[in-house]
Design an enzyme around this catalytic site. Structure first.
Site, PDB file in Angstrom:
ATOM      1  N   SER A 154     -24.910  -1.247  22.974  1.00 21.41           N
ATOM      2  CA  SER A 154     -23.847  -0.759  22.452  1.00 21.41           C
ATOM      3  C   SER A 154     -23.801  -1.287  21.807  1.00 21.41           C
ATOM      4  O   SER A 154     -23.944  -2.493  21.105  1.00 21.41           O
ATOM      5  CB  SER A 154     -22.941  -0.138  23.614  1.00 21.41           C
ATOM      6  OG  SER A 154     -21.834   0.259  23.216  1.00 21.41           O
ATOM      7  N   TYR A 167     -17.270  -4.046  30.284  1.00 21.95           N
ATOM      8  CA  TYR A 167     -18.771  -2.949  29.759  1.00 21.95           C
ATOM      9  C   TYR A 167     -19.248  -4.066  28.679  1.00 21.95           C
ATOM     10  O   TYR A 167     -20.568  -4.435  28.588  1.00 21.95           O
ATOM     11  CB  TYR A 167     -18.552  -1.556  29.122  1.00 21.95           C
ATOM     12  CG  TYR A 167     -19.272  -1.063  28.182  1.00 21.95           C
ATOM     13  CD1 TYR A 167     -20.012  -0.116  29.269  1.00 21.95           C
ATOM     14  CD2 TYR A 167     -19.172  -0.557  27.159  1.00 21.95           C
ATOM     15  CE1 TYR A 167     -21.932   0.598  28.899  1.00 21.95           C
ATOM     16  CE2 TYR A 167     -20.133   0.487  26.852  1.00 21.95           C
ATOM     17  CZ  TYR A 167     -21.125   0.617  27.160  1.00 21.95           C
ATOM     18  OH  TYR A 167     -22.269   1.574  26.674  1.00 21.95           O
TER      19      TYR A 167
END
Ligand code: NDP
Length: 260
Positions: A154, A167
């Site tokens: 990401s 995350y």
């Protein structure tokens, strides 16, 4: 607006592709697009009904697919899935290691169960898939065939995003792991890559931990012309369709209008 399909014909004919996190979002789109381009696909996730629908659509379009309901945090179950794919289709030569969850919280909230869930899936689940399928990839490469390990990271891996520390840490792990595995596996002709998407319109915000945050992220997504899962699927297909001496290794894909 979704990306126009750029690839044509069946450049992935003969490829055997496995995707985790394939019941929705990018994994589902990737499975259908790769199948359309000629690959045989095995789709892995927990929601079997969704996987069965994908298999049905692929088969209706003349392709080959199989669904395996598996929780990728269960190492033995992932190994069993790899064995099933080998038995039905042969040696996997493309792994889209994509299952992941994003849960938003501030560190002082001490949501330790949510920390663990992200670590278990985004890191341990990803490693379980690598452990089960890497022998397939090295076999495929040794036979002179293409071999791709493509991990979903990401933009969070390299950026400072509020209330996303755990995350982002898991995604930083994936991006750095990818660089290191490329060094180990490239000389064996296994391509290793990470796709680092910005905002993609998927179910991800529905699993972030609370409805206010889901709404906040959905508003962000609806505010600009974000990426669609089909855009990531086309990117993945392009990476896999390149000649085997070309490894697009670290691919950041932003929606053009996304600022942060
Ligand atoms: P989705 O929520 O639509 O997809 C997540 C997938 O992971 C689902 O298929 C889900 O299926 C699967 N999954 C979740 N838990 C497990 C588990 N324990 N075992 C097996 N499969 C599991 O979101 P996306 O398509 O957006 O997410 C795909 C990847 O993209 C993730 O790694 C995410 O972090 C990453 N990403 C997403 C971005 C975005 O903006 N959407 C941006 C950057 C990266 P099931 O519940 O059926 O098991």
């Amino acid at each position: 607006m979704a990306m126009t399909a750029l690839l044509t014909g069946t450049p992935l004919s003969g490829r055997i592709a496995v995707m985790s996190g394939a019941s929705s979002g990018m994994g589902a789109a990737a499975a259908e697009r790769l199948a359309e381009l000629g690959a045989t696909v095995a789709v892995l996730a927990r929601r079997k009904d969704r996987l069965d629908d994908i298999v049905e659509r692929v088969e209706a379009a003349g392709g080959s697919a199989m669904a395996i309901a598996v929780d990728v945090t269960d190492r033995a179950a992932v190994q069993a899935a790899a064995d099933q794919v080998a038995e039905r289709f042969g040696t996997t030569d493309l792994v889209f290691n994509n299952a992941g969850v994003q849960i938003v919280s501030g560190i002082e909230e001490l949501k330790v169960d949510d920390w663990q869930r992200q670590i278990d899936l985004n890191i341990s689940g990803l490693m379980n898939v690598i452990a089960a399928f890497l022998p397939h990839l090295t076999d495929s490469a040794a036979q002179g065939r293409p071999a791709d390990l493509i991990n979903t990271s990401s933009i969070a891996a390299t950026r400072i995003l509020p209330r996303l520390s755990i995350y982002s840490g898991t995604k930083a792990y994936i991006s750095q792991l990818t660089r290191l595995l490329r060094v180990e596996l490239g000389p064996k002709m296994v391509r290793v890559a990470a796709i680092e998407p910005g905002m993609v319109d998927t179910e991800l915000p529905d699993h972030v931990g609370n409805t206010d945050t889901s709404q906040y992220i959905n508003d962000l997504i609806n505010g600009i012309d974000v990426l669609q899962s089909a855009d990531i699927a086309e990117t993945l297909a392009f990476m896999a369709a390149l000649p085997r001496h070309v490894n697009l290794s670290e691919i950041t894909v932003f929606p053009t209008a996304q600022a942060l």
